[in-house]
Design a protein around this motif. Sequence first.
Motif, PDB file in Angstrom:
ATOM      1  N   VAL A 153       0.839  -1.207   0.000  1.00 12.65           N
ATOM      2  CA  VAL A 153       0.000   0.000   0.000  1.00 12.65           C
ATOM      3  C   VAL A 153       0.870   1.252   0.000  1.00 12.65           C
ATOM      4  N   GLY A 154       1.862   1.296   0.865  1.00 11.69           N
ATOM      5  CA  GLY A 154       2.766   2.441   0.904  1.00 11.69           C
ATOM      6  C   GLY A 154       3.514   2.627  -0.401  1.00 11.69           C
ATOM      7  N   HIS A 155       3.904   1.523  -1.000  1.00 12.50           N
ATOM      8  CA  HIS A 155       4.624   1.583  -2.278  1.00 12.50           C
ATOM      9  C   HIS A 155       3.730   2.131  -3.390  1.00 12.50           C
ATOM     10  N   ARG A 156       2.490   1.657  -3.456  1.00 13.10           N
ATOM     11  CA  ARG A 156       1.568   2.131  -4.499  1.00 13.10           C
ATOM     12  C   ARG A 156       1.271   3.625  -4.308  1.00 13.10           C
ATOM     13  N   LYS A 157       1.114   4.055  -3.075  1.00 13.76           N
ATOM     14  CA  LYS A 157       0.877   5.479  -2.821  1.00 13.76           C
ATOM     15  C   LYS A 157       2.057   6.310  -3.305  1.00 13.76           C
ATOM     16  N   LYS A 158       3.264   5.836  -3.038  1.00 13.21           N
ATOM     17  CA  LYS A 158       4.467   6.549  -3.464  1.00 13.21           C
ATOM     18  C   LYS A 158       4.538   6.621  -4.992  1.00 13.21           C
ATOM     19  N   VAL A 159       4.291   5.511  -5.643  1.00 13.07           N
ATOM     20  CA  VAL A 159       4.340   5.469  -7.109  1.00 13.07           C
ATOM     21  C   VAL A 159       3.281   6.395  -7.705  1.00 13.07           C
ATOM     22  N   GLN A 160       2.068   6.347  -7.162  1.00 13.70           N
ATOM     23  CA  GLN A 160       1.003   7.211  -7.682  1.00 13.70           C
ATOM     24  C   GLN A 160       1.345   8.690  -7.485  1.00 13.70           C
ATOM     25  N   SER A 161       1.928   9.012  -6.339  1.00 16.27           N
ATOM     26  CA  SER A 161       2.322  10.392  -6.071  1.00 16.27           C
ATOM     27  C   SER A 161       3.390  10.848  -7.075  1.00 16.27           C
ATOM     28  N   GLN A 162       4.344   9.970  -7.347  1.00 12.32           N
ATOM     29  CA  GLN A 162       5.397  10.300  -8.321  1.00 12.32           C
ATOM     30  C   GLN A 162       4.804  10.481  -9.721  1.00 12.32           C
ATOM     31  N   GLN A 163       3.843   9.637 -10.074  1.00 13.88           N
ATOM     32  CA  GLN A 163       3.221   9.740 -11.393  1.00 13.88           C
ATOM     33  C   GLN A 163       2.443  11.040 -11.529  1.00 13.88           C
ATOM     34  N   LYS A 164       1.776  11.472 -10.460  1.00 13.32           N
ATOM     35  CA  LYS A 164       1.052  12.739 -10.491  1.00 13.32           C
ATOM     36  C   LYS A 164       2.016  13.896 -10.690  1.00 13.32           C
ATOM     37  N   GLU A 165       3.150  13.873  -9.986  1.00 10.63           N
ATOM     38  CA  GLU A 165       4.137  14.949 -10.105  1.00 10.63           C
ATOM     39  C   GLU A 165       4.701  15.010 -11.516  1.00 10.63           C
ATOM     40  N   GLU A 166       4.934  13.833 -12.117  1.00 12.49           N
ATOM     41  CA  GLU A 166       5.501  13.794 -13.469  1.00 12.49           C
ATOM     42  C   GLU A 166       4.520  14.292 -14.517  1.00 12.49           C
ATOM     43  N   SER A 167       3.221  14.145 -14.254  1.00 10.57           N
ATOM     44  CA  SER A 167       2.223  14.546 -15.244  1.00 10.57           C
ATOM     45  C   SER A 167       1.903  16.045 -15.180  1.00 10.57           C
TER      46      SER A 167
END
Length: 168
Positions: A153-167
């Motif tokens: 769960v923590g990993h998916r949250k981190k990945v999603q946050s990074q993807q939002k920043e990149e977009s």
Amino acid sequence: MENPIKGRVWKFGNDIDTDLIIPGKYLRTKDMQVFAAHAMEGIDPEFAKKANPGDIIVAGDNFGCGSSREQAPLALKHAGIACVVAKSFARIFFRNAINVGLPLMEADIECEEGDEIEVDLLKGEVRVFGKGVFKGNKLPDFLLDMLTDGGLVGHRKKVQSQQKEESI
């Protein structure tokens, strides 16, 4: 996730199943403190009272066999167990442990209960103080990333946050 993980050994044998790790009668709750208070009760009723935060379980073959209950690694994690080292793990327990952020390593080591050991997940090694260094199976980087992030769960949250920043 700390690395290396240093702690005192609790030693168990082969085929430690999920009923021994957290007996089924405690599965009706979602209270992690209940799980922690009854961790390993099926094999050692006093374990949760004797274990200290940062301790490490060392076991033989097939640790975590039995049912696929996620509560088994949760019980160990919330009881303060820092890591589990075993000759082999039941596959569903292995993945459940990673998913909830409980570090583990497959390694065949020689130690006694109460020994101090150091588990280096990045090197795939276990040092038993006064007895030597034992090679284990290093986790793949993507599983180490999940553990570092506290589990799936923590990993998916981190990945999603990074993807939002990149977009942006």
